[in-house]
Design a protein around this motif. Structure first.
Motif, PDB file in Angstrom:
ATOM      1  N   TYR A  32     -23.545 -29.616 -30.727  1.00 39.59           N
ATOM      2  CA  TYR A  32     -25.032 -30.329 -30.707  1.00 39.59           C
ATOM      3  C   TYR A  32     -25.615 -31.765 -30.116  1.00 39.59           C
ATOM      4  CZ  TYR A  32     -29.138 -32.848 -33.276  1.00 39.59           C
ATOM      5  OH  TYR A  32     -30.252 -33.340 -33.386  1.00 39.59           O
ATOM      6  N   ASN A  33     -26.428 -31.285 -29.197  1.00 40.03           N
ATOM      7  CA  ASN A  33     -27.374 -31.993 -28.507  1.00 40.03           C
ATOM      8  C   ASN A  33     -25.828 -32.618 -26.878  1.00 40.03           C
ATOM      9  OD1 ASN A  33     -29.613 -31.897 -29.180  1.00 40.03           O
ATOM     10  ND2 ASN A  33     -29.285 -33.693 -29.992  1.00 40.03           N
ATOM     11  N   VAL A  34     -24.803 -31.610 -26.250  1.00 43.89           N
ATOM     12  CA  VAL A  34     -23.787 -32.251 -25.844  1.00 43.89           C
ATOM     13  C   VAL A  34     -23.919 -31.220 -24.337  1.00 43.89           C
ATOM     14  CG1 VAL A  34     -21.965 -33.010 -27.540  1.00 43.89           C
ATOM     15  CG2 VAL A  34     -22.433 -30.042 -26.652  1.00 43.89           C
ATOM     16  N   GLY A  35     -25.754 -31.116 -23.776  1.00 40.59           N
ATOM     17  CA  GLY A  35     -26.033 -30.779 -22.471  1.00 40.59           C
ATOM     18  C   GLY A  35     -25.367 -31.704 -21.735  1.00 40.59           C
ATOM     19  N   PRO A  36     -24.649 -32.686 -21.214  1.00 38.31           N
ATOM     20  CA  PRO A  36     -24.215 -33.089 -20.397  1.00 38.31           C
ATOM     21  C   PRO A  36     -22.729 -33.095 -20.416  1.00 38.31           C
ATOM     22  CG  PRO A  36     -25.611 -34.651 -21.354  1.00 38.31           C
ATOM     23  CD  PRO A  36     -25.678 -33.656 -21.978  1.00 38.31           C
ATOM     24  N   HIS A  37     -21.867 -32.242 -21.670  1.00 40.11           N
ATOM     25  CA  HIS A  37     -20.283 -32.848 -21.362  1.00 40.11           C
ATOM     26  C   HIS A  37     -20.388 -31.484 -21.872  1.00 40.11           C
ATOM     27  CE1 HIS A  37     -21.231 -36.465 -21.767  1.00 40.11           C
ATOM     28  NE2 HIS A  37     -21.407 -37.069 -22.981  1.00 40.11           N
ATOM     29  N   ILE A  38     -21.119 -29.990 -22.119  1.00 41.32           N
ATOM     30  CA  ILE A  38     -19.996 -29.130 -22.719  1.00 41.32           C
ATOM     31  C   ILE A  38     -19.483 -28.077 -21.977  1.00 41.32           C
ATOM     32  CG2 ILE A  38     -22.623 -27.818 -22.473  1.00 41.32           C
ATOM     33  CD1 ILE A  38     -19.774 -27.121 -25.178  1.00 41.32           C
ATOM     34  N   ALA A  39     -20.022 -28.773 -20.736  1.00 45.28           N
ATOM     35  CA  ALA A  39     -19.323 -27.339 -19.349  1.00 45.28           C
ATOM     36  C   ALA A  39     -17.957 -27.901 -19.366  1.00 45.28           C
ATOM     37  CB  ALA A  39     -20.065 -27.798 -18.181  1.00 45.28           C
ATOM     38  N   GLU A  40     -17.827 -29.099 -18.989  1.00 48.58           N
ATOM     39  CA  GLU A  40     -16.633 -29.794 -19.273  1.00 48.58           C
ATOM     40  C   GLU A  40     -15.770 -29.375 -20.560  1.00 48.58           C
ATOM     41  OE1 GLU A  40     -16.473 -34.235 -17.123  1.00 48.58           O
ATOM     42  OE2 GLU A  40     -17.455 -34.471 -18.667  1.00 48.58           O
ATOM     43  N   ALA A  41     -15.784 -29.112 -21.159  1.00 43.44           N
ATOM     44  CA  ALA A  41     -15.228 -29.123 -22.486  1.00 43.44           C
ATOM     45  C   ALA A  41     -14.330 -27.402 -22.412  1.00 43.44           C
ATOM     46  CB  ALA A  41     -15.857 -28.757 -23.961  1.00 43.44           C
ATOM     47  N   ILE A  42     -15.630 -26.768 -22.085  1.00 47.62           N
ATOM     48  CA  ILE A  42     -15.022 -25.391 -21.694  1.00 47.62           C
ATOM     49  C   ILE A  42     -14.085 -24.952 -20.824  1.00 47.62           C
ATOM     50  CG2 ILE A  42     -15.757 -22.419 -21.490  1.00 47.62           C
ATOM     51  CD1 ILE A  42     -18.678 -23.612 -22.615  1.00 47.62           C
ATOM     52  N   ASP A  43     -14.825 -26.036 -19.736  1.00 47.68           N
ATOM     53  CA  ASP A  43     -13.622 -25.645 -18.261  1.00 47.68           C
ATOM     54  C   ASP A  43     -12.442 -26.263 -18.479  1.00 47.68           C
ATOM     55  OD1 ASP A  43     -15.374 -24.122 -17.041  1.00 47.68           O
ATOM     56  OD2 ASP A  43     -16.110 -26.205 -15.576  1.00 47.68           O
ATOM     57  N   SER A  44     -11.920 -27.204 -19.714  1.00 47.84           N
ATOM     58  CA  SER A  44     -10.790 -27.552 -20.166  1.00 47.84           C
ATOM     59  C   SER A  44      -9.971 -26.328 -20.988  1.00 47.84           C
ATOM     60  CB  SER A  44     -10.661 -28.657 -20.879  1.00 47.84           C
ATOM     61  OG  SER A  44     -10.456 -29.005 -22.027  1.00 47.84           O
ATOM     62  N   VAL A  45     -10.544 -25.170 -21.605  1.00 44.10           N
ATOM     63  CA  VAL A  45     -10.570 -24.237 -22.416  1.00 44.10           C
ATOM     64  C   VAL A  45      -9.704 -23.543 -21.218  1.00 44.10           C
ATOM     65  CG1 VAL A  45     -10.689 -22.165 -23.343  1.00 44.10           C
ATOM     66  CG2 VAL A  45     -11.643 -24.591 -24.454  1.00 44.10           C
ATOM     67  N   LEU A  46     -10.946 -22.923 -19.993  1.00 44.17           N
ATOM     68  CA  LEU A  46     -10.185 -21.716 -19.515  1.00 44.17           C
ATOM     69  C   LEU A  46      -9.167 -21.852 -18.573  1.00 44.17           C
ATOM     70  CD1 LEU A  46     -14.536 -20.760 -18.666  1.00 44.17           C
ATOM     71  CD2 LEU A  46     -12.539 -19.782 -19.955  1.00 44.17           C
ATOM     72  N   ALA A  47      -9.337 -23.883 -18.377  1.00 44.55           N
ATOM     73  CA  ALA A  47      -8.550 -24.041 -16.974  1.00 44.55           C
ATOM     74  C   ALA A  47      -6.390 -24.021 -18.376  1.00 44.55           C
ATOM     75  CB  ALA A  47      -8.590 -25.316 -16.703  1.00 44.55           C
ATOM     76  N   GLN A  48      -6.136 -23.468 -19.015  1.00 46.50           N
ATOM     77  CA  GLN A  48      -5.073 -23.867 -20.073  1.00 46.50           C
ATOM     78  C   GLN A  48      -4.397 -22.257 -19.345  1.00 46.50           C
ATOM     79  OE1 GLN A  48      -4.126 -25.906 -22.475  1.00 46.50           O
ATOM     80  NE2 GLN A  48      -6.012 -26.761 -22.126  1.00 46.50           N
ATOM     81  N   ASP A  49      -2.888 -22.100 -19.118  1.00 41.47           N
ATOM     82  CA  ASP A  49      -2.255 -21.693 -18.322  1.00 41.47           C
ATOM     83  C   ASP A  49      -1.988 -20.384 -19.839  1.00 41.47           C
ATOM     84  OD1 ASP A  49      -0.458 -22.564 -20.356  1.00 41.47           O
ATOM     85  OD2 ASP A  49       1.110 -23.380 -18.613  1.00 41.47           O
ATOM     86  N   TYR A  50      -2.504 -21.142 -21.317  1.00 43.44           N
ATOM     87  CA  TYR A  50      -2.154 -19.422 -22.459  1.00 43.44           C
ATOM     88  C   TYR A  50      -3.274 -18.239 -21.802  1.00 43.44           C
ATOM     89  CZ  TYR A  50      -1.203 -17.401 -27.164  1.00 43.44           C
ATOM     90  OH  TYR A  50      -0.993 -16.525 -27.866  1.00 43.44           O
ATOM     91  N   PRO A  51      -2.558 -16.988 -22.323  1.00 42.43           N
ATOM     92  CA  PRO A  51      -3.549 -15.691 -21.369  1.00 42.43           C
ATOM     93  C   PRO A  51      -4.309 -15.047 -22.403  1.00 42.43           C
ATOM     94  CG  PRO A  51      -1.313 -15.217 -22.022  1.00 42.43           C
ATOM     95  CD  PRO A  51      -1.514 -16.687 -22.086  1.00 42.43           C
ATOM     96  N   GLN A  52      -3.987 -15.523 -23.877  1.00 46.83           N
ATOM     97  CA  GLN A  52      -4.782 -15.226 -24.934  1.00 46.83           C
ATOM     98  C   GLN A  52      -5.703 -15.815 -25.836  1.00 46.83           C
ATOM     99  OE1 GLN A  52      -1.203 -12.840 -26.628  1.00 46.83           O
ATOM    100  NE2 GLN A  52      -3.190 -11.021 -26.752  1.00 46.83           N
ATOM    101  N   VAL A  53      -7.400 -16.069 -25.200  1.00 42.57           N
ATOM    102  CA  VAL A  53      -7.547 -16.809 -25.893  1.00 42.57           C
ATOM    103  C   VAL A  53      -9.481 -16.196 -25.876  1.00 42.57           C
ATOM    104  CG1 VAL A  53      -9.340 -19.051 -25.645  1.00 42.57           C
ATOM    105  CG2 VAL A  53      -7.257 -18.989 -24.693  1.00 42.57           C
ATOM    106  N   GLU A  54     -10.362 -16.771 -27.020  1.00 40.78           N
ATOM    107  CA  GLU A  54     -11.877 -16.399 -26.954  1.00 40.78           C
ATOM    108  C   GLU A  54     -11.762 -17.929 -27.096  1.00 40.78           C
ATOM    109  OE1 GLU A  54     -12.538 -14.056 -30.540  1.00 40.78           O
ATOM    110  OE2 GLU A  54     -11.802 -14.987 -31.882  1.00 40.78           O
ATOM    111  N   ILE A  55     -13.364 -17.961 -26.828  1.00 35.53           N
ATOM    112  CA  ILE A  55     -14.621 -18.750 -27.226  1.00 35.53           C
ATOM    113  C   ILE A  55     -15.478 -18.623 -28.254  1.00 35.53           C
ATOM    114  CG2 ILE A  55     -15.129 -20.946 -25.651  1.00 35.53           C
ATOM    115  CD1 ILE A  55     -13.826 -20.498 -23.788  1.00 35.53           C
ATOM    116  N   ILE A  56     -15.578 -19.840 -28.921  1.00 36.19           N
ATOM    117  CA  ILE A  56     -16.603 -19.696 -29.801  1.00 36.19           C
ATOM    118  C   ILE A  56     -17.208 -20.420 -30.095  1.00 36.19           C
ATOM    119  CG2 ILE A  56     -17.441 -18.402 -31.784  1.00 36.19           C
ATOM    120  CD1 ILE A  56     -14.799 -17.679 -32.216  1.00 36.19           C
TER     121      ILE A  56
END
Length: 324
Positions: free
Chosen positions: A14-38
């Motif tokens: 909710y209203n996190v435009g300045p921060h949402i990319a960093e959050a998602i990027d930190s998930v994509l940077a995980q070394d665990y192979p099976q992830v879905e982002i919602i």
């Protein structure tokens, strides 16, 4: 039917435009192979949803009217397909290795249905600039990856009543646990995570990994930093006390005196904050509740008097003068 090994990451936004990319990027940077982002956009008025749609086509984006974090997390849980469900607040970030450590822990401890981790504070400077994440992570080389905080692990319901040491952004749950306890209680605009984890702690041991695997971003726009008009913590604890008492399923318990001290402190501090904000009537309710929990606390009685007088003055000030 959930997908074995898959981790569904639910991110209410909710209203996190300045921060949402960093959050998602930190998930994509995980070394665990099976992830879905919602990502569940909870009626944002800024560009949160647009950032997600434009930059992260691999993420599932759910848009809904604003209803609070509980409604957003529930929408994400309903869409989740994973054997495991992880939660991440959209203004926080995960640190490398988080998911691998937690899923490996689950596999080594099949009877544990929920685990969480330590975390570090992430505070901006006076200009509102946050430091490089690597500069705020404590040295953890001496801490084994699978080490847990014994004090905060096990059947922890009774301990959670006294202190909420489980932070949502670090939590991973087995889907089987969610199927048992259900969804978040949408009655709570704040404190819904506390209530949810108390519910979970009635069904499973909860273990907290010692290492910090997330950064908690502290800024004025966060939900906990915004002003509130209701004492959610006391409500959550009071409901739990009435429903389950003071003992964990394994028999460990806290005393009536301990829970009264806890509730007294919450009511007193909430009353003080309401009084400071000029909400005398709400302050009076809180100080009265504080007195009920701890009748011999003279300072609470003093603040009952102060807030009652302030409430009378506020009411008198709004009343038209009647000439006789």
């Amino acid at each position: 039917m959930s997908i074995t090994g898959l981790v569904s990451v639910v991110i209410p936004a909710y209203n996190v435009g300045p921060h949402i990319a960093e959050a998602i990027d930190s998930v994509l940077a995980q070394d665990y192979p099976q992830v879905e982002i919602i990502v569940v956009d909870d009626g944002s008025k800024d560009d949160t949803a647009e950032v997600v749609a434009a930059r992260y086509p691999q993420a599932t984006l759910i848009r809904k009217e604003n209803g609070g974090a509980a409604t957003a997390r529930n929408a994400g849980i309903r869409a989740a397909r994973g054997e495991f469900v992880a939660f991440l607040d959209a203004d926080d970030i995960w640190l490398p290795g988080k998911l691998t450590a937690q899923i490996d822990y689950f596999r080594a401890h099949p009877d544990v249905a929920m685990n969480c981790t330590g975390f570090s504070q992430w505070v901006s400077d006076e200009r509102g600039v946050f430091p490089d994440p690597s500069t705020v992570i404590p040295d953890q080389t001496a801490i084994p990856v699978d080490a847990i905080d014994q004090e905060f692990s096990g059947w922890i319901y009774h301990k959670l009543l006294l202190r909420n040491f489980v932070w949502t952004t670090t939590v991973v749950m087995r889907r089987s646990l969610i199927d048992k306890i259900g969804l978040y209680d949408e009655h709570f605009r704040l404190g819904q995570d506390y209530e949810y984890f108390l519910r979970a702690s009635r069904e499973t041991e909860i273990h907290r990994l010692s290492r910090a695997y997330a950064l908690y971003r502290q800024h004025p726009g966060s939900a906990t930093a915004r002003g509130r008009d209701y004492n959610y913590a006391a409500d959550v604890i009071g409901r739990a006390r009435a429903k389950w008492g003071l003992a964990s399923p394994n028999g460990e318990a806290i005393s009536k005196q301990e829970i009264r001290e806890r509730l007294h402190k919450i009511h007193f501090m909430c009353g003080y904050l309401f009084l400071k904000r000029g909400k005398a009537a709400k302050a009076l309710d809180e100080f009265r509740s504080a007195v009920r929990e701890k009748p011999l606390h003279l300072k609470s009685w003093a603040y009952v008097a102060v807030s009652a007088l302030a409430d009378l003055r506020a009411r008198f000030g709004k009343t038209q003068t009647i000439k006789i």
